[in-house]
Motif scaffolding. Structure first.
Motif, PDB file in Angstrom:
ATOM      1  N   LEU A  19       0.833  -1.207   0.000  1.00  0.00           N
ATOM      2  CA  LEU A  19       0.000   0.000   0.000  1.00  0.00           C
ATOM      3  C   LEU A  19       0.865   1.253   0.000  1.00  0.00           C
ATOM      4  CD1 LEU A  19      -2.855   1.309   0.350  1.00  0.00           C
ATOM      5  CD2 LEU A  19      -2.457   1.187   2.818  1.00  0.00           C
ATOM      6  N   GLY A  20       1.896   1.252   0.855  1.00  0.00           N
ATOM      7  CA  GLY A  20       2.767   2.417   0.933  1.00  0.00           C
ATOM      8  C   GLY A  20       3.436   2.707  -0.395  1.00  0.00           C
ATOM      9  N   ASN A  21       3.966   1.655  -1.016  1.00  0.00           N
ATOM     10  CA  ASN A  21       4.643   1.841  -2.305  1.00  0.00           C
ATOM     11  C   ASN A  21       3.669   2.332  -3.369  1.00  0.00           C
ATOM     12  OD1 ASN A  21       7.163   1.103  -1.420  1.00  0.00           O
ATOM     13  ND2 ASN A  21       6.822  -1.083  -1.836  1.00  0.00           N
ATOM     14  N   ASP A  22       2.480   1.717  -3.400  1.00  0.00           N
ATOM     15  CA  ASP A  22       1.495   2.114  -4.402  1.00  0.00           C
ATOM     16  C   ASP A  22       1.076   3.568  -4.209  1.00  0.00           C
ATOM     17  OD1 ASP A  22       1.574  -0.330  -5.622  1.00  0.00           O
ATOM     18  OD2 ASP A  22      -0.315  -1.072  -4.795  1.00  0.00           O
ATOM     19  N   LEU A  23       0.912   3.985  -2.933  1.00  0.00           N
ATOM     20  CA  LEU A  23       0.485   5.364  -2.672  1.00  0.00           C
ATOM     21  C   LEU A  23       1.531   6.373  -3.134  1.00  0.00           C
ATOM     22  CD1 LEU A  23      -1.255   5.255   0.843  1.00  0.00           C
ATOM     23  CD2 LEU A  23      -2.230   6.051  -1.314  1.00  0.00           C
ATOM     24  N   LEU A  24       2.802   6.077  -2.865  1.00  0.00           N
ATOM     25  CA  LEU A  24       3.858   7.001  -3.279  1.00  0.00           C
ATOM     26  C   LEU A  24       3.889   7.123  -4.802  1.00  0.00           C
ATOM     27  CD1 LEU A  24       6.286   8.803  -2.635  1.00  0.00           C
ATOM     28  CD2 LEU A  24       7.748   6.771  -2.893  1.00  0.00           C
ATOM     29  N   ALA A  25       3.818   5.951  -5.482  1.00  0.00           N
ATOM     30  CA  ALA A  25       3.832   5.973  -6.949  1.00  0.00           C
ATOM     31  C   ALA A  25       2.643   6.764  -7.473  1.00  0.00           C
ATOM     32  CB  ALA A  25       3.798   4.542  -7.491  1.00  0.00           C
ATOM     33  N   ALA A  26       1.464   6.574  -6.844  1.00  0.00           N
ATOM     34  CA  ALA A  26       0.261   7.270  -7.297  1.00  0.00           C
ATOM     35  C   ALA A  26       0.427   8.772  -7.161  1.00  0.00           C
ATOM     36  CB  ALA A  26      -0.945   6.793  -6.494  1.00  0.00           C
ATOM     37  N   LEU A  27       1.070   9.213  -6.069  1.00  0.00           N
ATOM     38  CA  LEU A  27       1.268  10.652  -5.844  1.00  0.00           C
ATOM     39  C   LEU A  27       2.104  11.251  -6.969  1.00  0.00           C
ATOM     40  CD1 LEU A  27       0.945  13.103  -3.969  1.00  0.00           C
ATOM     41  CD2 LEU A  27       3.138  12.450  -2.925  1.00  0.00           C
ATOM     42  N   ILE A  28       3.197  10.537  -7.292  1.00  0.00           N
ATOM     43  CA  ILE A  28       4.104  11.064  -8.324  1.00  0.00           C
ATOM     44  C   ILE A  28       3.401  11.077  -9.692  1.00  0.00           C
ATOM     45  CG2 ILE A  28       6.236  10.550  -9.570  1.00  0.00           C
ATOM     46  CD1 ILE A  28       7.263   9.421  -6.847  1.00  0.00           C
ATOM     47  N   VAL A  29       2.663   9.982 -10.002  1.00  0.00           N
ATOM     48  CA  VAL A  29       1.982   9.938 -11.294  1.00  0.00           C
ATOM     49  C   VAL A  29       0.900  11.012 -11.361  1.00  0.00           C
ATOM     50  CG1 VAL A  29       0.525   8.520 -12.796  1.00  0.00           C
ATOM     51  CG2 VAL A  29       2.525   7.514 -11.694  1.00  0.00           C
ATOM     52  N   THR A  30       0.214  11.269 -10.242  1.00  0.00           N
ATOM     53  CA  THR A  30      -0.831  12.302 -10.242  1.00  0.00           C
ATOM     54  C   THR A  30      -0.239  13.670 -10.574  1.00  0.00           C
ATOM     55  OG1 THR A  30      -2.025  11.057  -8.548  1.00  0.00           O
ATOM     56  CG2 THR A  30      -2.684  13.349  -8.890  1.00  0.00           C
ATOM     57  N   ILE A  31       0.900  13.956  -9.956  1.00  0.00           N
ATOM     58  CA  ILE A  31       1.553  15.254 -10.212  1.00  0.00           C
ATOM     59  C   ILE A  31       1.907  15.385 -11.689  1.00  0.00           C
ATOM     60  CG2 ILE A  31       3.690  16.519  -9.786  1.00  0.00           C
ATOM     61  CD1 ILE A  31       3.526  15.466  -6.878  1.00  0.00           C
ATOM     62  N   MET A  32       2.371  14.261 -12.276  1.00  0.00           N
ATOM     63  CA  MET A  32       2.744  14.264 -13.697  1.00  0.00           C
ATOM     64  C   MET A  32       1.505  14.357 -14.582  1.00  0.00           C
ATOM     65  SD  MET A  32       4.855  11.197 -15.481  1.00  0.00           S
ATOM     66  CE  MET A  32       5.289  11.203 -17.214  1.00  0.00           C
ATOM     67  N   LEU A  33       0.416  13.739 -14.129  1.00  0.00           N
ATOM     68  CA  LEU A  33      -0.757  13.564 -14.984  1.00  0.00           C
ATOM     69  C   LEU A  33      -1.617  14.831 -15.075  1.00  0.00           C
ATOM     70  CD1 LEU A  33      -2.398  11.681 -16.720  1.00  0.00           C
ATOM     71  CD2 LEU A  33      -3.308  10.587 -14.675  1.00  0.00           C
ATOM     72  N   ILE A  34      -1.595  15.675 -14.028  1.00  0.00           N
ATOM     73  CA  ILE A  34      -2.481  16.847 -14.070  1.00  0.00           C
ATOM     74  C   ILE A  34      -2.206  17.724 -15.293  1.00  0.00           C
ATOM     75  CG2 ILE A  34      -3.175  18.971 -12.879  1.00  0.00           C
ATOM     76  CD1 ILE A  34      -2.826  17.409 -10.240  1.00  0.00           C
TER      77      ILE A  34
END
Lengths: 584, 584
Positions: A19-34
């Motif tokens: 969960l921790g790893n997935d959350l961190l990856a999601a944060l970075i991808v979200t920043i890139m995706l906006i």
């Protein structure tokens, strides 16, 4: 059940560390995706919020249906360009009909992908060869970049081909806005610099590689924030094109327009977007899965992409696919399961709810710069050189794909590439390599007389055809055999070595029957050797083996032992063979 | 010069004996061609004299340009049907525009054939497989017969598909003319009887086979003469559809209508007529040439057919091609050179000048009967059964061609057949046969472990892929190798036997590079054996051979001697091998 819902498989063993790893990856991808989602929506000719909508439901659905652990789906550059190319001829940009057509395109693509997945037609993607994909991506990247460069100067240019774009740019050039250029060019330079240099600089300054990578990925967000602030602070929104009002709130479920005439018009573009999107998705998914020794299910990926596109359409979005750069970022950031995609979707939903008012003053030139930097990384002219060195026909297919895409548009380009690569393959197999072979002294092995120092027996022609015998080359074989016969008047036996013959189809069978009869008339026996099991099984179901004047031998050595025992046995003993040859 | 004017070749040695034979053959073909040319013109929806025109200039031109000694060109059934299908949607039957379109079709077909010949594209005909041709000819024969049967009852029915024809016939049935039927049915019965029985009966009555053959061929002329006399004698021309007024005199040279919109509409039909006509021509020409040990030049045949079609158009005719039945008659009657065609043309010119007034009262039902008898000999349902016994994919292509032709028309049928046969070939080669092999005891030969009693060495996987490695199967190879690896944990060497690999394209090369790297990670070496010369030449131009973890062996035996010398050498001595196996 687990086959169609892979979440039941990986979800069962989901742990806190994951969960921790997935959350961190999601944060970075979200920043890139906006910024990307806004930019690609504009690239497709759609309102900016459509890009946000296409980054929520599809990601949630892929989490449920996808088998690739680190794949990040959403709007991507090439599919956005193809959407614009498909929809622009049907409706005026900005109209409700334009948006409706884009939504219908996503829906139809989704249906096609889903149907292909359920029918297990994933193999169809293999018919687009690597050189064609590579050429298509390069040309698309160039087309996208060419369309975005004028946006740096505040010009909005549309065109589906390079000549169109050049004409449109030339016409609009006098309207260029200096103040927009003063925003666009520095952003472009900043993004190029961060992409090529920032990570190294940060690491030299003592940052960890991971943090340096994250900071580099966040560069577009910095550019977005800085130029939005500048635009707001200096009150530029009247003089510089900005994103403007974005309707807040989550997308409301809608149905795509059910208009048969429209669906007919978008059927071919939808099929091409599906196929190209699937090829891109499966390539990146397999590459990433292989790095962690995981396997993906290509047919289930079709189902997952199909459902994701239907989800995109129903939530007012446009065609989505697995993005190459974004998936690599997701993977590098440590995403372990498709749950990272669901967390990214939540991040995008929050952005849609709370960030949209802040984006009013964002200059469109900033988004254009992010697109240019992203797509130029797709352009790979080195592939042309590498392919030319290896294979001229692959090079021809790649070059044709690039040129046709640039000059006649994306749909014509990918279609021409596929048709040409299939055509070149057929043409090549219609003129197969044929070798007359002899025995390699001291062995039971037979090789081309033109390349190796081998021994042949008089009156016997051993001929190896390096291709399956089937309709494109059926007549060719006939021509070559007749030629060989004409050159060797004393011939008594022809042995056709079938080691490279993987199929003999009905057309070639007819030719063989003809040849057998004609050789018989000339007093020559036709033999076969090294016929493979599956080919032999089929021949046994036809009258050919009964009519054959000669025999079918397991090996070419057996054939030669039967037809020319002295020469062959002598030659098997290398020393005696040399003596015998010297004596002749 | 002789290449493009083969008449310079055979004309040089032309002798009196040859002249006699050619004249006799020409006489017989002329007798056969008069009713056929009228009938096929009506079948194409054109005035009867157009058939005569198409039987003069094309034959003269083929004499100059053709390489096949006994080929008889002129109007044929399938090309006439295709002409009707192409032109009917463009203009009303009987109008000047209809005739103009047919003439333009011949002109454009001629240009396409000529261009293909000059570009030496004769090989393109090979892409139509035998099952597709056979299915297409059968379906065309059925369509033609279905359209002619109602004409026996004085009904004129048009339709491009079987459903169309059935509907049209049902609608018109009430208008059937009993008196026409009383002519049509007996003629049909007479022609069937002469075709199947007359020759045997005559030979039993003491006639020579040759004369009996000639008399049989003349049966349609007898039917034409008898029914024309009956129609004239009983004054039927008001109650029975007759040929009517045929303008006398030779055709006047005209230019086809140069109307770009029209040419665009007929481009695809012209290409299909050219291709189908060429395939039919080349098949019969090669069959007949082979019987006399002659060779034809396929590219020059394109030139000759092209010029013949241009000649047909310029003299007011419609598309022509080499007719199967007519050429066989020409050959059997003793035609030795293309001069027989020129003599036939003179015969047809004389018929056009002097016979046309006599044909006024010829009932159209008689011509319909001659067409029905001629085309039903083309229908070959036995080919379906024979093909099914041999190959399911060839059967599928043949059946699809028949069904699509019957239900959707000739153009759709031939296109679907070609697309399907190419698609099936690609699909098949995308899932190649892969065999794990072992050594045949007592030999240096290696065979499938599943089919033969062979010996393998532990830790070594020898895998033979029975297909060229190229884009449709690049991913398949990867899947199969990874599967095999997963099943054998103790693996140290993989040997890929490339005896059946005739090409490795760029896509497959990338896959091999990936596999090499992945196997390396797992501590497994990748070797190649039996790589063919041309494939090796190409691999040497890429970095792959430097990166390869294993070796490239000339033979699989060499590979096994290097990797597992004890097992392999023991096995080479059959007796010791058996002992060793028993001891294990």
């Amino acid at each position: 059940m687990q086959r169609y819902f892979p979440i039941l498989d990986w979800g069962r063993t989901y742990r806190r560390a994951t969960l921790g790893n997935d959350l961190l990856a999601a944060l970075i991808v979200t920043i890139m995706l906006i910024p990307q989602s806004l930019a690609y929506a504009l690239l497709a000719g759609l309102p900016a919020q459509v890009g946000l909508y296409a980054s929520i439901a599809p990601l949630l659905l892929y989490t449920v249906f996808g088998t690739a652990r680190a794949l990040a789906v959403g709007p991507v550059a090439v599919a956005s360009l193809m959407t614009a190319a498909a929809v622009a001829p049907l409706a005026a940009e900005g109209s409700a009909a334009y948006l409706g057509a884009a939504v219908a395109l996503a829906f139809l693509s989704g249906l096609l992908l889903l149907a292909m997945g359920l029918l297990r037609l994933g193999f169809m993607a293999n018919f687009i060869s690597h050189p064609v994909i590579s050429g298509f991506i390069t040309a698309s990247g160039l087309l996208i970049a060419a369309g975005q460069i004028p946006q740096l100067a505040g010009l909005s240019v549309r065109g589906e081909t390079l000549p169109d774009l050049v004409i449109a740019i030339t016409e609009k050039l006098p309207q260029a806005s200096l103040i927009t250029l003063l925003i666009g060019l520095p952003v472009l330079a900043f993004l190029f610099w961060t992409r090529s240099r920032l990570k190294g600089t940060l690491m030299r300054l003592g940052q960890s590689a991971k943090l340096a990578g994250v900071m580099t990925r966040a560069a577009p967000v910095v550019a977005v924030a800085a130029t939005t602030l500048a635009s707001w602070g200096f009150g530029l929104s009247g003089r510089v094109p900005v994103v403007g009002e974005i309707p807040g709130g989550l997308p409301v479920p809608v149905l795509p327009p059910f208009d048969l005439a429209l669906w007919k018009q978008i059927l071919v573009p939808a099929a091409l977007i599906s196929l190209v999107g699937y090829v891109e998705t499966i390539s990146v998914a397999q590459t990433l899965a292989a790095k962690r020794r995981q396997r993906i299910d290509p047919d289930q990926e079709l189902v997952a992409l199909g459902v994701a596109n239907i989800g995109s359409a129903v939530s007012g979005g446009f065609p989505v696919t697995g993005g190459f750069a974004r998936s690599v970022v997701n993977f590098d950031a440590g995403a372990e399961t498709p749950a990272a995609g669901a967390f990214t979707a939540i991040g995008m939903a929050l952005a849609t709810l709370f960030l949209t008012p802040l984006l009013f003053h964002l200059p469109k030139a900033t988004l254009a710069a992010t697109i240019i930097v992203a797509v130029l990384s797709l352009v790979d002219f080195g592939a042309l050189r590498r392919t030319l060195a290896y294979s001229r026909s692959d090079f021809a297919a790649m070059l044709a794909t690039i040129l046709v895409t640039l000059v006649a548009g994306v749909e014509a380009g990918i279609s021409a590439g596929v048709a040409l690569s299939i055509g070149l393959h057929l043409w090549r197999s219609s003129r197969p390599h044929v070798a007359v072979v002899g025995q390699v002294p001291g062995t039971e092995h037979f090789r081309n007389v033109a390349r190796h120092n081998v021994v042949t027996a008089p009156g016997i022609l051993s001929i190896r055809i390096d291709e399956s015998l089937y309709f494109p080359n059926a007549r060719f074989l006939e021509d070559r055999l007749l030629e060989a016969l004409a050159e060797q008047p004393g011939l008594r036996h022809v042995v056709l070595i079938c080691a490279a013959v993987n199929v003999i189809d009905s057309s070639a069978l007819e030719t063989l029957e003809d040849m057998n009869a004609r050789l018989k008339d000339g007093g020559v026996s036709l033999h076969l050797s090294e016929v493979k099991g599956p080919v032999m099984d089929k021949l046994a179901r036809s009258p050919f083996l009964h009519e054959l004047t000669g025999q079918v031998f397991l090996t070419q050595y057996d054939a030669m032992i039967a037809l020319a025992p002295e020469v062959t046995q002598t030659c098997h003993d290398a020393a005696r063979c040399e003596t015998a040859r010297a004596a002749r």
